[in-house]
Design an enzyme around this catalytic site. Structure first.
Site, short mmCIF file in Angstrom:
data_model
loop_
_atom_site.label_atom_id
_atom_site.label_comp_id
_atom_site.label_asym_id
_atom_site.label_seq_id
_atom_site.Cartn_x
_atom_site.Cartn_y
_atom_site.Cartn_z
N GLU A 142 3.04 10.18 3.50
CA GLU A 142 2.36 9.00 3.80
C GLU A 142 3.49 8.22 5.06
O GLU A 142 4.50 8.64 5.30
CB GLU A 142 2.57 8.09 2.77
CG GLU A 142 3.53 7.53 2.20
CD GLU A 142 3.67 6.22 1.47
OE1 GLU A 142 3.26 5.36 2.25
OE2 GLU A 142 4.22 6.09 0.43
N ALA A 163 -4.65 -0.64 -4.93
CA ALA A 163 -6.13 0.40 -4.71
C ALA A 163 -5.32 1.96 -4.68
O ALA A 163 -5.92 2.89 -5.20
CB ALA A 163 -6.50 0.41 -3.37
N LYS A 193 6.60 1.53 -9.00
CA LYS A 193 8.06 0.70 -8.26
C LYS A 193 8.28 -0.19 -9.44
O LYS A 193 7.50 -1.13 -9.88
CB LYS A 193 7.58 -0.09 -6.89
CG LYS A 193 7.47 1.02 -5.84
CD LYS A 193 7.30 0.22 -4.61
CE LYS A 193 6.77 0.98 -3.33
NZ LYS A 193 5.26 1.10 -3.40
N1 PSU Z 1 6.99 4.39 -1.67
C1 PSU Z 1 7.88 3.72 -1.08
N2 PSU Z 1 7.71 2.87 -0.18
C2 PSU Z 1 6.73 2.10 0.11
C3 PSU Z 1 5.47 2.63 -0.33
C4 PSU Z 1 5.77 3.73 -1.26
O1 PSU Z 1 9.17 4.24 -1.54
O2 PSU Z 1 6.82 1.13 1.02
C5 PSU Z 1 4.22 2.20 -0.13
C6 PSU Z 1 3.25 3.02 -0.21
O3 PSU Z 1 2.30 3.27 1.08
C7 PSU Z 1 2.30 2.47 -1.18
C8 PSU Z 1 2.50 0.93 -0.95
O4 PSU Z 1 0.82 2.78 -1.19
O5 PSU Z 1 3.80 0.78 -0.69
C9 PSU Z 1 1.81 0.17 -1.95
O6 PSU Z 1 1.39 -1.07 -1.30
P1 PSU Z 1 0.45 -2.15 -2.34
O7 PSU Z 1 1.50 -2.49 -3.51
O8 PSU Z 1 0.04 -3.16 -1.19
O9 PSU Z 1 -0.81 -1.50 -2.67
#
Ligand code: PSU
Ligand code: MN
Length: 301
Positions: A26, A142, A160
Site C-alpha cells: 500500500e 473500511a 494497530k
Molecule cells: N499500516 C501502518 N501505517 C499506516 C497504515 C497501515 O503501519 O498508516 C494505514 C493503512 O493504509 C490503513 C490505514 O488502511 O492506515 C487505516 O486508516 P483508517 O483508520 O482511517 O481506516
C-alpha cells in the site's frame, strides 16, 4: 477494460503473466503513516526484502488519475516527498481516478486494486479497525468491511494498538473474516507481540495459508484473510509502556475534534513524538517482517 484502467510496472506485468509470486504494497503508510525520509527508506527496504524473498513487489498508488500497480524509483520518490496527497479508501478510489487526482491507497483500496490486477497477497503494517470511543464516533475502518468482500490475503502485525482491539475482532468475526495468527496463539497488537487476546485461528505454514485462501474461492465465499504476524522480539514495545501514551494521544485527538480520515495519521504522529521515535523504528521492523511472510505466502500459491 482492465488494460486501460491499470498501469503495470514491467516487472510486475511479467511476473503475473508468468505466474510468478507478486506481493502488493500500500502507499498510505508512505504518505500518511511515516515521516519523510524514513517513509521512503522503508518503502524501498520493503521492496528489496520482497525481492530477496523471491517475489516481485507491487506498490500501488494513484498518480495523476492513473492506477499504478508497481512504481518506478522516481515515482516512489515523488510520492514519499509529496504533500496534500489524498488518502484513498474504497469510497475515494474511483473519484480520484475520474478526477485525475494523486492519492495513496489504504488497505481497503490496495486490496481492491490488487484484486483487479490479479495479485492475491498484500503486506502492510497494521490494518485499520474499530477506534476507541466508536460507540460514540461510529469510527470503524473500511478496511474491515473490505476484508469481507475482496479476496486478498493481507499480512499485518495485527490491528494497530491505537484501536479498540476487542471490538475490532468482533467486527471481523461478524463479517466472516478469518483472523489467523502466525507463529503464536495470541493476536499481536502492532508495536507489541501480544494484545492479551487469543487469535481466533492459527496457521504457521505459508502453504496452509495459501490453501485456505484458495478454499474460500473454491467455495464461492467472498472476502480475504487477515494474517497477523507478531513484530520481531527485538523491536517490540511492551503494551504496558504504550498504553498511557496511546491514551494521551487519543484524548488530544478528541480535544482537538480530529475525526474521519485524519484520526489514524494524527495518532501515529503523536505516538511517534511521545515515544521519541521508537514507535517508528518498531513500525519499520514490523513492516519488513510482514513483507518476508507475505513473500513466502505468495511463493506458496
Ligand atoms: N499500516 C501502518 N501505517 C499506516 C497504515 C497501515 O503501519 O498508516 C494505514 C493503512 O493504509 C490503513 C490505514 O488502511 O492506515 C487505516 O486508516 P483508517 O483508520 O482511517 O481506516
Ligand atoms: Mn476511520
Amino acid at each position: 477494460m482492465k488494460a486501460d484502467l491499470l498501469h503495470f510496472a514491467p516487472d510486475v506485468a511479467d511476473a503475473l503473466a508468468e505466474g510468478r509470486p507478486v506481493v502488493a504494497l500500500e502507499s498510505t503508510i508512505i504518505t500518511h503513516g511515516m515521516p519523510f525520509p524514513q517513509n521512503l527508506e522503508t518503502a524501498r527496504a520493503v521492496e528489496t526484502t520482497i525481492r530477496n524473498a523471491g517475489a516481485v513487489p507491487a506498490t500501488i498508488a494513484v498518480l495523476k488519475g492513473q492506477l499504478h500497480i508497481g512504481l518506478t524509483a522516481a515515482q516512489l520518490d515523488g510520492l514519499a516527498e509529496a504533500t496534500n496527497v489524498m488518502k484513498l479508501s474504497r469510497a475515494d478510489l474511483p473519484v480520484a481516478l475520474a478526477t485525475r487526482a494523486t492519492g495513496a491507497t489504504t488497505v481497503a483500496a490496495t486490496m481492491i486494486s490488487a484484486h483487479l490486477a490479479g495479485i492475491r497477497v498484500f503486506a502492510t503494517g497494521g490494518i485499520g479497525g474499530v477506534h476507541k470511543g466508536a460507540e460514540d464516533s461510529f469510527d470503524i475502518s473500511a478496511d474491515l468491511i473490505e476484508l469481507s468482500k475482496t479476496p486478498v490475503t493481507v499480512v499485518a502485525a495485527g490491528p494497530k494498538a491505537i484501536l479498540d482491539i476487542p471490538k475490532t475482532l468482533e467486527v471481523l468475526e461478524t463479517q466472516g473474516v478469518p483472523v489467523i495468527a502466525h507463529g503464536q496463539d495470541g493476536l499481536p497488537a502492532f508495536w507489541s507481540r501480544e494484545s492479551g487476546l487469543k487469535a481466533p485461528l492459527r496457521m504457521d505454514d505459508p502453504a496452509q495459508i495459501a490453501a485456505a485462501h484458495k478454499m474460500r474461492a473454491k467455495m464461492g465465499l467472498p472476502g480475504g484473510q487477515l494474517v497477523t504476524n507478531p513484530i520481531p522480539v527485538a523491536a517490540e514495545i511492551p503494551a504496558s509502556a504504550l498504553a498511557p501514551l496511546i491514551a494521551q494521544a487519543q484524548s488530544e485527538a478528541d480535544g482537538r475534534g480530529i475525526t474521519g480520515k485524519e484520526v489514524t495519521p494524527f495518532l501515529l504522529d503523536r505516538i511517534y513524538e511521545l515515544t521519541d521515535g521508537r514507535s517508528l523504528e518498531a513500525n519499520i521492523a514490523l513492516v519488513l517482517n510482514n513483507a518476508r511472510l507475505a513473500a513466502a505466502i505468495a511463493r506458496a500459491f
